[in-house]
Design a protein around this motif. Structure first.
Motif, PDB file in Angstrom:
ATOM      1  N   PHE A  31      -5.331  -3.446   3.692  1.00 11.51           N
ATOM      2  CA  PHE A  31      -5.346  -1.977   3.643  1.00 11.51           C
ATOM      3  C   PHE A  31      -4.224  -1.455   2.733  1.00 11.51           C
ATOM      4  O   PHE A  31      -4.430  -0.527   1.954  1.00 11.51           O
ATOM      5  CB  PHE A  31      -5.201  -1.378   5.047  1.00 11.51           C
TER       6      PHE A  31
ATOM      7  N   TRP B 173      -8.517   6.762   6.017  1.00 16.67           N
ATOM      8  CA  TRP B 173      -8.612   6.617   4.562  1.00 16.67           C
ATOM      9  C   TRP B 173      -8.454   7.963   3.852  1.00 16.67           C
ATOM     10  O   TRP B 173      -7.678   8.097   2.909  1.00 16.67           O
ATOM     11  CB  TRP B 173      -9.973   6.025   4.180  1.00 16.67           C
ATOM     12  N   THR B 174      -9.207   8.979   4.339  1.00 20.06           N
ATOM     13  CA  THR B 174      -9.211  10.281   3.661  1.00 20.06           C
ATOM     14  C   THR B 174      -7.798  10.867   3.622  1.00 20.06           C
ATOM     15  O   THR B 174      -7.332  11.310   2.557  1.00 20.06           O
ATOM     16  CB  THR B 174     -10.144  11.260   4.419  1.00 20.06           C
TER      17      THR B 174
ATOM     18  N   GLN C  79      -5.661   0.584  -0.375  1.00 21.04           N
ATOM     19  CA  GLN C  79      -5.420   2.031  -0.437  1.00 21.04           C
ATOM     20  C   GLN C  79      -4.501   2.369  -1.612  1.00 21.04           C
ATOM     21  O   GLN C  79      -4.664   3.404  -2.264  1.00 21.04           O
ATOM     22  CB  GLN C  79      -4.876   2.585   0.894  1.00 21.04           C
TER      23      GLN C  79
ATOM     24  N   SER D 129      -5.673   4.841  -4.386  1.00 21.04           N
ATOM     25  CA  SER D 129      -4.843   6.035  -4.613  1.00 21.04           C
ATOM     26  C   SER D 129      -4.413   6.117  -6.068  1.00 21.04           C
ATOM     27  O   SER D 129      -4.504   7.185  -6.693  1.00 21.04           O
ATOM     28  CB  SER D 129      -3.587   6.007  -3.744  1.00 21.04           C
TER      29      SER D 129
ATOM     30  N   LEU E 217      -5.454   8.907   1.323  1.00 20.32           N
ATOM     31  CA  LEU E 217      -5.775   9.146  -0.094  1.00 20.32           C
ATOM     32  C   LEU E 217      -5.344  10.539  -0.533  1.00 20.32           C
ATOM     33  O   LEU E 217      -4.762  10.712  -1.612  1.00 20.32           O
ATOM     34  CB  LEU E 217      -7.275   8.976  -0.335  1.00 20.32           C
TER      35      LEU E 217
ATOM     36  N   PHE F  59      -5.349   2.312  10.980  1.00 21.59           N
ATOM     37  CA  PHE F  59      -5.033   1.937   9.603  1.00 21.59           C
ATOM     38  C   PHE F  59      -3.541   1.669   9.506  1.00 21.59           C
ATOM     39  O   PHE F  59      -2.742   2.585   9.656  1.00 21.59           O
ATOM     40  CB  PHE F  59      -5.438   3.055   8.640  1.00 21.59           C
TER      41      PHE F  59
END
Lengths: 526, 481
Positions: free
Chosen positions: A69, A134-135, A73, A77, A138, A218
């Motif tokens: 992760f 995630w959202t 990510q 990103s 990011l 996460f």
């Protein structure tokens, strides 16, 4: 100028003995060895002890999930921010516009905003939706990374020579061909640099993931380190995770050094020039592009901060004495960090300029850049455990904070000093020496006044960085008088949100002010 | 004049060093000798010292006040010594007084030294500043472009005095230490009753404060940790850095169910874990009567926020609560049901509660007494706690003494003050928890709150099973994305 810079970087063969610059270089070396290299070596050695790096450690599902992760990510990103930020930079340079100019200035604030405030701003704006995970991560990283692309790529695009593009177009190349064959190769190094820097920053981000990651769903290596250090007190696990993170970062940083000779050199260079764009078909297409790209930037980077400032308005009325104390404590630490970090940057620049050995130059560049991807918790932990028996009283722990923050601020304060050095013509120094000035006199009367702009910018950058940094303060603090960022955390912990938001706005304002002064100063110097 | 003062200061420091008061021995002769010597020292040097120090640090005001108080103590001591003739050991109360006097002398000496250090540091800074100035002028004269004024101001900035301390240091958590919390009242009361400052150093949670003590080891600056909850006691005990306080008399007045708490903890308040909701926004939640129903409820979107069990004792309390109720039955199903409802986990209580109050979430894990806050501060009666028939977990907060503390008697005094009726009466409105001692009249806002049934839980279980529970919970939680 280029030959002067080249000559300058070959060093001054007339310099002999322990003069002031040599002294500064040696102190810088000693400082970095004692307070960066030694704690890191200690961490690495300790990570190979029993219970550390082993086969079973690499089979641990939680570690593997956090590892994947962390870097997935960070990649997403950096890529997403790269697309949006580069688009913004392209549209801004090619078409400008009043709104573009405003965003270019606002960009400075986004560039300097502490992650904690980013997280609060995003929760304030989009907290009603299921953004956690995630959202959220990011969105947070985009807010932090897009300004980096916007500024660096914008400056690189701005300072390019348009003659080649005009020639290509005249010879019949299409706009797309001109862009990909002429412009892209020119900005490729800065895109690489921006990508790697944002990737490294995102991979070591902590507060954002903790607040927007939605709990243990996460996790990144950084949150695992935090958990091991502050919750489980499992220092062995923490140092092992820190060492793994260090190895990966060192590798990526080596890639950066390989791709870009002197990293961060493009951060502050370049000047804006108004020129007619030949990439937009007509006025309508230009306006549409502006609306789309600037709108995207506003939604991703500006609105969360605006919502944060709006949320802080009720709290601003509750101004009290403790705020002044926090500002005073922060100012003391931040100014000290500004001084120490610019001193270190000065030493690093001298060392790079005067050293003939490529190994030493690379070593210094590595030392200057590696804090970029280093967890402040890990560095503080290494420092605390290496020098634990020493730090006892309040002023000693304050010194610990200054040391750690100065090291962490190095990637930020190094570029302006380095740029100033690049502009310093070697003939002046040689002339002064041939007229009988001692190395120390040359240093104080010729070199320092010439690079004063860069030094002051570095000082302001270091100061602004320290104001927003909270990781080292959290590890070291033992005083009842907190810094501004710690005070903000405490207010959040005390369920005084309005005041916390207001303190955040004050912090934001102070940082923006310092970055703004630094930037204007530098512009004036340029 | 200045050289005289420096010599006077050095003399005072020297006498302070050889004084028997430097060691806190509780003996009649020592205390008497110490008293005499210190009175002489003061008479000889204090006026001069004070005249210098007064000019550069307002904080010396406290030192002067301490000195006056100590002089009163010593006068009292001398009066007792002159009027009584002890053949054997003096009575206990006099022994206590002598101990206080000796401790006070010792503290005075330490503070005296600290102020001297400050003075020398200041003098050193001035000398450094002058030397730099002279060097600069000798080298470059006045024509250099160097920013002189800023440089001098900068040097002066660093010459400002460092903070000195005569106090006990207590680690605690943010919401207790902050404005509107118990901390400020405690500081005031402690100063009033003992004449000593209470320094509260706050961390994100009590667990972090305990960890800080463990990280610092035997050399920790903390004398005690305030706000230690019953679930952290395993860690407190296993660290071997904490020691029990004298609780005999104190426990006589506390609620009977708190008397069996671990000896390392002096309990000062307690509360029950509960899920809270806004009855105006979600009236249907009022129908839920059991934990099982709550876990199984159908939701259209994730709407529960709670503190992360990894970082917060409240979150960990949730794991213990559900373990106690459903161990051996459908614990996994319950956790899965709760995990499905969770919008996010926050590092601490205040983060999740903030999201709930700002209407970002519909339900939150907090305490059954939290609605009283909204009644008191906002006049809102809509925030309500769900009372489950299975029962609720009771969380106890207390004070723990750090073994290496050199001010045990003051920490003991702090525990007495903490359990005094004056402080306990304020607990419901400052901590929004139930007071530990019996027969305290609760405020109006507490009257309408349901008092949940307490479920019997062993806090030691948390220490033993914590890692295992967290692994299970994390696995289930990450599967319900």
């Amino acid at each position: 100028v280029a030959s002067a810079v080249e000559e300058n970087f070959l060093g001054d063969p007339m310099r002999r003995g322990l003069d002031l610059p040599t002294f500064i270089v040696r102190v810088t070396f000693l400082f970095l060895i004692l307070f960066l290299l030694l704690p890191l070596c200690w961490l690495v050695v300790r990570s190979f002890q029993e219970g550390g790096v082993s086969g079973s450690f690499f089979r641990d599902a939680e570690f593997l999930s956090a590892l994947s992760f962390t870097y997935s990510q960070a990649f997403a990103s950096a890529l997403l921010s790269g697309i949006v930020g580069s688009l913004c930079a392209w549209v801004f340079v090619e078409s400008g516009g009043v709104f573009g100019k405003i965003l270019w200035r606002v960009n400075l604030i986004c560039f300097s905003v502490p992650t904690l405030l980013v997280a609060l701003g995003i929760i304030g704006l989009w907290g009603n939706y299921e953004i956690y995970g995630w959202t959220g991560v990011l969105l947070g990283h985009c807010l932090l990374n897009i300004p980096i692309y916007f500024k660096w790529v914008g400056l690189a695009l701005n300072s390019r020579d348009l003659q080649h593009e005009r020639a290509a177009l005249t010879l019949g190349a299409s706009r797309a061909q001109t862009f990909f064959k002429v412009v892209f190769p020119k900005i490729r190094p800065i895109l690489w640099e921006s990508f790697l820097v944002t990737f490294l920053l995102s991979s070591s981000s902590f507060a954002l993931v903790l607040m927007l990651g939605g709990g243990s769903r996460f996790q990144t290596l950084e949150t695992l380190i935090f958990e091991a250090t502050k919750i489980d007190l499992n220092l062995q696990r923490a140092v092992t995770l820190g060492s793994i993170q260090l190895f990966i970062s060192a590798f990526l940083y080596a890639v950066l050094l390989w791709k870009v000779k002197i990293p961060f050199s493009a951060i502050t260079t370049g000047t804006r020039e108004n020129c007619q764009s030949f990439y937009f078909r007509d006025r309508a297409a230009e306006k549409l592009s502006q609306a789309f790209v600037y709108g995207l930037y506003t939604v991703l980077c500006v609105l969360p901060l605006v919502s944060f400032v709006i949320l802080s308005l009720p709290g601003l009325k509750q101004w009290e004495r403790d705020w002044f104390l926090a500002i005073w404590e922060s100012a003391k630490l931040a100014l000290s960090v500004g001084v120490v970090s610019s001193f270190l940057a000065l030493g690093a620049c001298y060392a790079i300029r005067d050293n003939q050995s490529l190994f030493l130059k690379t070593f210094i560049q590595w030392m200057v850049g590696i804090p970029l991807s280093l967890s402040s918790i890990i560095l503080s932990l290494g420092f605390l455990l290496t020098w634990a028996s020493w730090a006892r009283t309040d002023w000693q722990t304050a010194l610990g904070i200054v040391v750690v923050q100065s090291i962490l601020a190095l990637p930020l304060v190094f570029p302006p000093v380095h740029d100033a050095f690049s502009r310093l013509a070697g003939e002046v120094t040689r002339a002064a020496r041939s007229l009988g000035a001692s190395p120390s006199q040359v240093f104080l009367l010729v070199e320092i006044p010439c690079i004063r702009g860069g030094l002051i910018t570095a000082f302001l950058m270091g100061t602004a960085f320290s104001l927003g940094e909270v990781g080292a303060v959290l590890v070291f603090h033992s005083s009842d008088s907190p810094t501004l960022s710690l005070y903000l955390q405490r207010l959040l912990g005390q369920y005084r949100f309005d005041e916390a938001f207001a303190v955040g706005t004050v912090l934001l304002f102070l940082m923006a002010l310092l970055f703004g002064i630094g930037s204007r100063w530098e512009k004036a110097q340029n | 004049m200045n050289s005289f003062l420096i010599i006077a200061l050095l003399g005072a420091l020297f006498i302070g060093r050889i004084s028997p008061a430097a060691k806190p021995v509780i003996s009649l002769d020592d205390a008497h000798l110490c008293a005499k010597q210190l009175v002489e020292t003061e008479v000889r040097y204090l006026p001069g010292v004070q005249s210098v120090l007064e000019t550069w640090d307002r904080r010396l005001h406290y030192l002067r006040r301490d000195i006056i108080q100590r002089q009163e103590n010593l006068a009292q001591l001398e009066f007792i010594l002159s009027t009584k003739n002890f053949k054997n050991e003096p009575p206990e109360h006099l022994n206590h007084l002598l101990a206080n006097a000796a401790q006070s002398c010792w503290d005075f000496k330490k503070e005296y030294e600290q102020h001297l250090k400050k003075l020398f540091l200041f003098a050193g800074s001035i000398v450094l500043f002058l030397a730099t100035l002279l060097l600069y002028l000798a080298l470059f004269g006045f024509s250099s472009p160097f920013p002189r004024r800023e440089f001098y101001l900068f040097l002066l900035f660093f010459a400002c005095p460092l903070h000195a301390a005569n106090e006990i240091t207590v680690y605690t958590y943010d919401s207790l230490a902050g404005k509107g919390g118990l901390g400020p009242l405690l500081i005031q009361e402690f100063k009033k009753k003992t004449g000593t400052d209470l320094k509260l150093v706050s961390y994100g949670s009590a667990g972090e404060a305990i960890n800080q003590v463990i990280l610092e080891g035997a050399g920790t600056k903390a004398d005690a940790v305030l706000g230690v909850d019953s679930y952290s006691l395993g860690k407190v005990r296993s660290s071997a850095l904490f020691a029990p306080l004298e609780r005999g008399k104190l426990l006589l007045q506390v609620e009977h169910f708190l008397q069996g708490e671990d000896p390392l903890l002096v309990p000062f308040d307690y509360g029950f874990l509960a899920f809270l909701y806004d009855s105006k926004r979600n009236p249907s939640l009022a129908k839920i009567k059991t934990f099982k129903e709550f876990a199984a409820r159908q939701i259209t979107r994730k709407n529960l926020v709670m503190a992360d069990p990894r970082t917060s004792s409240l979150g960990l309390g949730f794991l213990l609560w559900s373990q106690v109720l459903f161990q051996g039955s459908d614990l996994e199903g319950i956790w899965r049901g709760i995990a499905k409802q969770i919008m996010t986990l926050t590092p601490g209580w205040s983060g999740s509660y903030g999201l709930f109050v700002k209407e970002k979430a519909d339900t939150v894990l907090s305490y059954s007494t939290s609605p009283a806050y909204h009644i008191e501060k906002e006049g809102k009666h809509e925030i309500q706690a769900l009372a489950f028939e299975e029962g609720h977990l009771r969380q106890v907060e207390g004070l723990s003494l750090v073994k290496s503390s050199k001010k045990i008697d003051r920490v003991q005094l702090l525990s007495e003050i903490l359990l005094s009726p004056e402080i306990q009466r304020q607990i419901p409105l400052l901590q929004y928890m139930y007071p530990a001692i019996r027969d305290v009249k609760l405020p109006e806002s507490f009257r309408g709150l349901p008092i949940p049934k307490a479920v019997p839980a062993d806090p030691k279980l948390v220490h033993e099973k914590r890692r295992e529970w967290l692994q299970q919970w994390k696995k289930i939680f990450s599967e319900t994305r």
